[in-house]
Write an enzyme that holds these catalytic residues in place. Structure first.
Site, PDB file in Angstrom:
ATOM      1  N   PHE A   1     -11.247   3.257  -6.698  1.00  0.00           N
ATOM      2  CA  PHE A   1     -11.831   4.556  -7.024  1.00  0.00           C
ATOM      3  C   PHE A   1     -11.532   5.449  -5.809  1.00  0.00           C
ATOM      4  O   PHE A   1     -10.429   5.420  -5.314  1.00  0.00           O
ATOM      5  CB  PHE A   1     -13.284   4.370  -7.483  1.00  0.00           C
TER       6      PHE A   1
ATOM      7  N   PHE B   1       0.822  -1.226   0.000  1.00  0.00           N
ATOM      8  CA  PHE B   1       0.000   0.000   0.000  1.00  0.00           C
ATOM      9  C   PHE B   1       0.851   1.268   0.000  1.00  0.00           C
ATOM     10  O   PHE B   1       0.299   2.365   0.083  1.00  0.00           O
ATOM     11  CB  PHE B   1      -0.860   0.054   1.275  1.00  0.00           C
TER      12      PHE B   1
ATOM     13  N   ASN C   1       9.714   5.845  -5.992  1.00  0.00           N
ATOM     14  CA  ASN C   1       8.960   5.215  -4.893  1.00  0.00           C
ATOM     15  C   ASN C   1       7.877   4.260  -5.366  1.00  0.00           C
ATOM     16  O   ASN C   1       7.603   3.256  -4.705  1.00  0.00           O
ATOM     17  CB  ASN C   1       8.328   6.296  -4.014  1.00  0.00           C
TER      18      ASN C   1
ATOM     19  N   TYR D   1       1.734   9.756 -11.727  1.00  0.00           N
ATOM     20  CA  TYR D   1       1.200   8.879 -10.683  1.00  0.00           C
ATOM     21  C   TYR D   1       0.514   7.668 -11.314  1.00  0.00           C
ATOM     22  O   TYR D   1       0.859   6.510 -11.031  1.00  0.00           O
ATOM     23  CB  TYR D   1       0.226   9.656  -9.790  1.00  0.00           C
TER      24      TYR D   1
END
Ligand code: UDP
Length: 329
Positions: A169, A73, A92, A141
């Site tokens: 979402f 995560f 990252n 992203y």
């Protein structure tokens, strides 16, 4: 199942850790606490402070903790920042997790659950969004998330890695018991900012554009409760027993809500006014994004429990009301 939850002190990760425990699994957290909160993880859960991209460290950790499955995560998720500082995101969100996969391979850990995003679809031609629509991200992203999905596919084919990639979402809400919730710094998301405006923590909320081709002119998004997301992550476990098996699932409610609807609902739930003004559109905001999550519903026997926006916002409101300074409260 012994599960390494990377980013387990973050917003979605910490809700997943609690659910894993409740369901009889054994979560182990790895978090570098750059964005995560140590107090979001219960004291009795093994906690390691470190970087997912440190291959030697992770390889040892996987062996020592006898990990069966890794959940990841720990991505950076500020779209605007990904445009102004793309290298931070490629490092990252792509380079570091590639080293993580190398550590897993060396340690013989073959099951993986990945937090992907609807931002991989960019601005889709049709709505609701199904998994087979073309993925054309419009910012670094979304691109790094898509690149990593492709890397996972190659690893499934080459090394027998089994994985699920969940395209979220808009994650929202907080634990029903009010123990943990959303605490970002900086905060950019609509629901917490609308609550902060109601609480007087910020002077007002700016609505980013009211001239979209939507029923009230403001953007439509699909807000899904964080515990509903977490439940899907656990529901997929049995499917990951087969080497090389891999799955992509949209996770949303399929029920879009506009920015103005969110504001009205925060007012209804809190009994307070949300001071707001209309500002210009935010660069890169698609007018509408909502999911067709029937694939996840069918294949994982999963259904979102928080289908009503008011119920979802109530959980967020309770968390912010009782924790005006987030985890520092
Ligand atoms: N939004 C807004 N004002 C804010 C923050 C967000 O009007 O201060 C709008 C944003 O333009 C989008 C929706 O709220 O249409 C959800 O934005 P958020 O940043 O929460 O999630 P995103 O959809 O960008 O992942």
């Amino acid at each position: 199942m012994r599960v390494l939850v990377i980013g387990g002190a973050g917003y979605i990760g910490s809700h997943c850790v609690r659910l894993l425990k409740e369901n009889g699994h054994e979560p182990v957290v790895l978090d570098n606490l750059v964005y995560g909160h140590r107090t979001a993880v219960a004291e009795d859960i093994p906690f390691h402070n470190g970087d997912l991209g440190d291959k030697a460290f992770v390889e040892e950790l996987l062996a020592e903790e006898r990990i069966d499955l890794v959940m990841h995560f720990a991505a950076y998720a500020y779209v605007g920042e990904s445009v102004t500082d793309p290298l931070k995101y490629y490092e990252n969100n792509l380079a570091a997790p590639i080293r993580l996969l190398a550590a897993m391979r060396a340690a013989g850990v073959k099951r993986f659950v990945f937090s992907s995003t609807c931002a991989t679809y960019g601005i889709p031609d049709t709505m609701p969004i199904t998994e087979d629509l073309p993925q054309r991200p419009i910012n670094p992203y979304g691109q790094t998330k898509l690149d990593f999905e492709n890397c996972l596919k190659a690893c499934a084919n080459a090394y027998g890695l089994s994985f699920a990639s969940f395209r979220y979402f808009n994650a929202a809400g907080a634990a029903e018991d009010g123990c943990i919730g959303e605490d970002h710094d900086p905060e950019t998301h609509l629901i917490p900012l609308a609550i902060w405006a109601a609480q007087g923590k910020i002077p007002e909320l700016t609505v980013f554009g009211d001239d979209y081709d939507t029923p009230d002119g403001t953007c439509l998004r699909d807000y899904i409760h964080v515990d509903d997301l977490a439940r899907a992550h656990i529901a997929v476990f049995p499917k990951l027993d087969e080497p090389g098996a891999h799955f992509f699932y949209n996770l949303g409610t399929g029920k879009p809500a506009s920015v103005l609807e969110v504001i009205r609902t925060v007012e209804e739930v809190s009994g307070l006014k949300v001071p707001h003004s209309i500002g210009p559109r935010r660069a890169g905001d698609p007018p509408a994004l909502y999911a067709d999550s029937s694939k996840a519903q069918k294949e994982l026997s999963w259904t979102p429990r928080h289908m009503v926006l008011k119920d979802l916002i109530e959980t967020a409101w309770r968390w912010h009301r009782d924790h005006p300074d987030g985890f520092a409260s």
